[in-house]
Design a protein around this motif. Sequence first.
Motif, PDB file in Angstrom:
ATOM      1  N   GLU B  57      73.632  37.908 -23.788  1.00 25.37           N
ATOM      2  CA  GLU B  57      74.446  38.069 -24.379  1.00 25.37           C
ATOM      3  C   GLU B  57      75.318  39.173 -25.698  1.00 25.37           C
ATOM      4  OE1 GLU B  57      74.492  34.534 -26.677  1.00 25.37           O
ATOM      5  OE2 GLU B  57      74.679  32.804 -24.836  1.00 25.37           O
ATOM      6  N   LEU B  58      73.803  39.455 -26.279  1.00 23.27           N
ATOM      7  CA  LEU B  58      74.513  41.011 -26.748  1.00 23.27           C
ATOM      8  C   LEU B  58      74.573  41.965 -26.078  1.00 23.27           C
ATOM      9  CD1 LEU B  58      71.318  40.500 -28.779  1.00 23.27           C
ATOM     10  CD2 LEU B  58      73.569  39.400 -30.214  1.00 23.27           C
ATOM     11  N   LEU B  59      73.982  41.803 -24.914  1.00 18.23           N
ATOM     12  CA  LEU B  59      74.924  43.496 -23.367  1.00 18.23           C
ATOM     13  C   LEU B  59      76.194  43.228 -23.413  1.00 18.23           C
ATOM     14  CD1 LEU B  59      70.998  43.729 -22.153  1.00 18.23           C
ATOM     15  CD2 LEU B  59      72.594  44.897 -23.885  1.00 18.23           C
ATOM     16  N   TYR B  60      77.106  41.745 -22.652  1.00 17.68           N
ATOM     17  CA  TYR B  60      77.845  41.387 -21.657  1.00 17.68           C
ATOM     18  C   TYR B  60      78.548  40.495 -22.903  1.00 17.68           C
ATOM     19  CZ  TYR B  60      74.849  43.745 -17.983  1.00 17.68           C
ATOM     20  OH  TYR B  60      75.130  45.446 -17.167  1.00 17.68           O
ATOM     21  N   LEU B  61      79.742  40.398 -23.283  1.00 17.43           N
ATOM     22  CA  LEU B  61      80.907  39.740 -23.812  1.00 17.43           C
ATOM     23  C   LEU B  61      81.571  39.396 -22.789  1.00 17.43           C
ATOM     24  CD1 LEU B  61      81.741  41.622 -27.492  1.00 17.43           C
ATOM     25  CD2 LEU B  61      79.744  40.143 -26.879  1.00 17.43           C
ATOM     26  N   GLY B  62      81.854  37.860 -22.731  1.00 14.99           N
ATOM     27  CA  GLY B  62      82.780  37.325 -22.218  1.00 14.99           C
ATOM     28  C   GLY B  62      84.210  37.392 -23.407  1.00 14.99           C
ATOM     29  N   THR B 195      67.514  42.948  -6.708  1.00 12.74           N
ATOM     30  CA  THR B 195      66.700  43.958  -6.500  1.00 12.74           C
ATOM     31  C   THR B 195      67.085  45.050  -7.896  1.00 12.74           C
ATOM     32  OG1 THR B 195      66.934  43.817  -4.433  1.00 12.74           O
ATOM     33  CG2 THR B 195      65.120  42.791  -5.460  1.00 12.74           C
ATOM     34  N   SER B 196      68.435  45.516  -7.752  1.00 10.31           N
ATOM     35  CA  SER B 196      68.996  46.570  -7.715  1.00 10.31           C
ATOM     36  C   SER B 196      68.034  47.127  -8.925  1.00 10.31           C
ATOM     37  CB  SER B 196      70.378  46.737  -8.383  1.00 10.31           C
ATOM     38  OG  SER B 196      70.689  47.945  -8.476  1.00 10.31           O
ATOM     39  N   ASP B 197      68.202  48.812  -8.950  1.00 12.84           N
ATOM     40  CA  ASP B 197      67.438  49.265 -10.096  1.00 12.84           C
ATOM     41  C   ASP B 197      68.738  49.655 -11.348  1.00 12.84           C
ATOM     42  OD1 ASP B 197      64.808  49.987  -9.535  1.00 12.84           O
ATOM     43  OD2 ASP B 197      65.408  51.945  -8.269  1.00 12.84           O
ATOM     44  N   VAL B 198      70.034  48.805 -11.264  1.00 16.33           N
ATOM     45  CA  VAL B 198      70.750  49.581 -11.844  1.00 16.33           C
ATOM     46  C   VAL B 198      69.957  48.071 -13.194  1.00 16.33           C
ATOM     47  CG1 VAL B 198      73.167  48.834 -12.533  1.00 16.33           C
ATOM     48  CG2 VAL B 198      73.010  49.599 -10.495  1.00 16.33           C
ATOM     49  N   ASN B 199      69.551  46.700 -12.642  1.00 14.10           N
ATOM     50  CA  ASN B 199      69.496  45.643 -13.537  1.00 14.10           C
ATOM     51  C   ASN B 199      68.984  45.816 -15.117  1.00 14.10           C
ATOM     52  OD1 ASN B 199      70.704  44.081 -12.202  1.00 14.10           O
ATOM     53  ND2 ASN B 199      69.409  43.350 -10.970  1.00 14.10           N
ATOM     54  N   LYS B 200      67.783  47.199 -14.122  1.00 12.74           N
ATOM     55  CA  LYS B 200      66.974  47.485 -16.006  1.00 12.74           C
ATOM     56  C   LYS B 200      67.446  49.101 -16.691  1.00 12.74           C
ATOM     57  CE  LYS B 200      63.415  47.782 -12.376  1.00 12.74           C
ATOM     58  NZ  LYS B 200      62.470  48.526 -12.178  1.00 12.74           N
ATOM     59  N   ASN B 201      69.043  49.480 -16.005  1.00 12.65           N
ATOM     60  CA  ASN B 201      69.730  50.100 -16.976  1.00 12.65           C
ATOM     61  C   ASN B 201      71.184  50.247 -16.715  1.00 12.65           C
ATOM     62  OD1 ASN B 201      67.851  52.097 -16.862  1.00 12.65           O
ATOM     63  ND2 ASN B 201      67.793  52.192 -14.399  1.00 12.65           N
ATOM     64  N   PRO B 202      71.696  48.815 -17.828  1.00 14.19           N
ATOM     65  CA  PRO B 202      72.977  47.969 -17.552  1.00 14.19           C
ATOM     66  C   PRO B 202      73.389  48.640 -18.341  1.00 14.19           C
ATOM     67  CG  PRO B 202      70.826  47.121 -19.380  1.00 14.19           C
ATOM     68  CD  PRO B 202      69.959  48.125 -18.540  1.00 14.19           C
ATOM     69  N   VAL B 203      75.134  48.765 -17.479  1.00 16.68           N
ATOM     70  CA  VAL B 203      76.238  49.657 -18.662  1.00 16.68           C
ATOM     71  C   VAL B 203      76.164  47.509 -18.766  1.00 16.68           C
ATOM     72  CG1 VAL B 203      78.488  50.544 -17.828  1.00 16.68           C
ATOM     73  CG2 VAL B 203      76.016  50.760 -16.667  1.00 16.68           C
ATOM     74  N   ALA B 204      76.673  48.035 -20.316  1.00 18.85           N
ATOM     75  CA  ALA B 204      77.234  47.047 -21.091  1.00 18.85           C
ATOM     76  C   ALA B 204      78.249  47.039 -21.920  1.00 18.85           C
ATOM     77  CB  ALA B 204      75.916  46.566 -22.179  1.00 18.85           C
ATOM     78  N   ASN B 205      78.763  46.145 -22.356  1.00 16.07           N
ATOM     79  CA  ASN B 205      80.448  45.760 -23.036  1.00 16.07           C
ATOM     80  C   ASN B 205      79.841  45.697 -24.568  1.00 16.07           C
ATOM     81  OD1 ASN B 205      80.916  43.477 -23.210  1.00 16.07           O
ATOM     82  ND2 ASN B 205      81.130  43.621 -21.219  1.00 16.07           N
ATOM     83  N   GLY B 206      79.307  45.122 -24.528  1.00 12.48           N
ATOM     84  CA  GLY B 206      78.717  44.187 -25.756  1.00 12.48           C
ATOM     85  C   GLY B 206      78.420  44.906 -27.141  1.00 12.48           C
ATOM     86  N   ALA B 207      77.952  44.077 -28.309  1.00 12.47           N
ATOM     87  CA  ALA B 207      77.447  45.101 -29.251  1.00 12.47           C
ATOM     88  C   ALA B 207      76.299  45.704 -29.567  1.00 12.47           C
ATOM     89  CB  ALA B 207      77.070  44.111 -30.653  1.00 12.47           C
TER      90      ALA B 207
END
Lengths: 328, 552
Positions: B57-62, B195-207
Amino acid sequence: MKESFGRAVLYRIISSLLILFFLISFLFVLLRISPGGPEQKFISPQLKPELIEKVRESFNLDKPITEQYSAFLLNSIRGNFGISYNYREPVFDVIMEYLPFTLIFALIVVIVQLLLSFWLSFISISRLNSRADRYISKFTLLLYSIPTFVAGVFLIYIFSEKLNVFPSSGLKSIQHSDMDSAARFWDYIEHLILPVITLCLGGIAVYYRYLRDNLEEIYTKPFILNLRAAGVNEKEITLRHVIPNAVNPLITVTGIDLGLLLSGALITEVIFGLPGMGRLTVTAILTRDYPLVLGCTFTAGIFIIITNLAADIVKARIDKRLIKGISG
Amino acid sequence: MQVRCLYVLTFLSSLIFFSSCQKSSTSTDYIVVGIAQDVESINPLFAFSVDEGSISELLYLGMVGHDWNDEKGEITSEPLLAKNWEWSADTSSVLINLRDDITWSDGKKLTAGDVVFSFDIFSDPVIDSRLFGSFEKFYTDSSGHIDIPKTFEVLSPYQLRIEFLPHSHPTLFNIDLPIMPEHIYGKINRKDVATSDVNKNPVANGAFVLDSWDKNQTLTLKANQHSFLYHKGIIDKVIFKIIPGYTSRLTQLKKGEIDICEFIKPEDTPELKKQGNIEIIPVKGREYEYIGWNNIDPEKFNKEEKFVPNKFFGSARVRKALSYAINKQEILEEYLHNFGQLAAGPVSPIFKDVINPDIKPYNYNPEEAKKLLAEDGWKDRDNDGVLEKNGTKFSFDLFIPGGNPLRNYSATVMKNDLKNVGIDVNIQTMELNTFLDNLFSKKFNAWIASWYIALPIDLKMMWYSKFNSTPINVQSYSNKDIDKILDEIEKSPDKENRKKLYKQFQEIMHNDEPVTFLYWVDDITAHNKRIKNIDINPLGVIHHCWNWKLEE
């Protein structure tokens, strides 16, 4: 001689692989018939029941067990243990994140155990039946009888909570990434001191008992008296004649101990929050992460086989008569 | 020998000296949250556990954010990624205007396309996301996948309209889901997303964005300077430190090595209060303990799939008698040190607008229990201290999961209390997974468990009698009036009418007492007082932690 040694090792490796095959096959069946399943963590008031079936399908748990087993065997031969249900990563990758620490930690523990037990044994043996010998014997017995979790919590209480000299958990500090390499190295040492002490205590006692009793037995053998009478100096007697004859049982114990340590030291890892194989395996078992459990067991099995084989080879190097025994 | 001892002593003392030289436990730019185990995923698609949900929730806002209004006892909504929204008159569609100043952490703009993509991926059956199956108010295909062309109309990069099924009465909660980056996940085959590696390097929109993740050690988030929530004074880093041992967590909290720790045991609170730098916050009403009485016969159900009333607990009168016979107050005082309150039903007292104040818990009254049992035909005819009815002795196994001291304690109290009214209880402890397996297969007669309540309130999943779609109704409670009320609550757009229905629900539930509701257990959280502006509420401990400040 060399040829028979090589054949003996090869024979031993093949029989070990067979044992490993039976081990993981047995575990596969055991896991599938034990109650509960990996989908249980998806059952909660917040999650929809449709998801549970979907998850079972995606884990291939809806297929017949024979089909699951044959797929598992084929993949295992290819070195692929599948994807961990919990981590959603290949099992191999997950294990590789935990294995380096476990390897280093186990080696440090075994080295410290060996060094200290040798040191204590020689003190005992040089003053056989003296007060020091008796005290060391009693002290090691006391160490052996302290459960790991008691020792760990006690050490945390004294050195972390009261004296505030060592950290109580983890492998490194929060500020670790801002440190220079010397400080980082020291940071690791600082974090490992209490766990190493905790895990060593029992081992030191066991090694000490094996070594002391064997040393005593060898020192009282007539051939030692003979060597002394022939004027061979005491240092040479100890290094060339006493130790090689006394360490055989200790090598076997060290082989087994190292194998077990490499499969993880659960209690110490939990108390000190260390990222080892023990925690990984138990979490996998409790959450029914079947591929990860099998991967961890396979790794542990391999280590136990390798360390035992290595122990036997070392013993055979010291005592050539044992080569025949390796293949047995 | 003495010289050697001296060497050893010198070595040890220098080790201790150097170790004690560099202790700095608190910082002014980061906080450390102690958690018991590492998270498995920070991708909101797969954030199944509470910690995973809080971190993602801190990484991805709704589009919509939520807060807790303690006075009213309800969730309030506020714009986050959406600037504003406008419902159609019949609430069958909503027009959303997105903020135009949101960028992903890789610098790309967040647009309406990302919103559409997020609904698409969350509802995709190939993904198995945590929200799969929960898009009932949307146009979907037979697999539950949202029909995108029918549902979404993108009017501009920052404006879109969402159409819902007619008469489905959607709310803001139906459009509340974390928005995922289409330019990242859109390129990945849906089967490989988990299983993608992207999950460990998230491109986020949050705070916050992910700074580092050292498996089973620490997970560090740092403030996202591109976020509209970024402000001077925001905590620079939030570090989640994994400490599996409870004693270690407590020690580190006292030493200031960690700043926040959840699930404090009630008996440790006096010691923590003495520390002076620690604040204790009991979060009320999220979890209730109960004794489950299987309303149906487990054997008949498992062998013949028949719903036959349970020979012990099929009668509401008996269930009420059992609730009267157990001294819940004693457990609350002795074990929980009053960190909780007696439960009268499944509606949490935190929902102040719907709780029925007239419903009171069944207080300890063994005489009333005996009377009700006698009225139901349970009498001790052979004077062996155990009641009988139609030749059946009132004797059953009470199952509890292993490793839960509260349930061990309460099971012992219950065994003794029920013995006083002539009921024989055998306590059976079972490994958690085996326990859950048996529980969901409805194999138990009686058990002790607890449930976390859903926010916003949702009672249907627990008490509706369509057992196929409500596996959580493990006690197999069935009441047509309750079903009718739950259906009406779902359909009713009128808040006042819903309140009335909730109150009726509680009356019927109290009368039926399908299980014995024990107590609402406080989730005791302790935090270092150096954190200011902290608001720990039922929505979570680190919820909205971008508003926290640290003492200089």
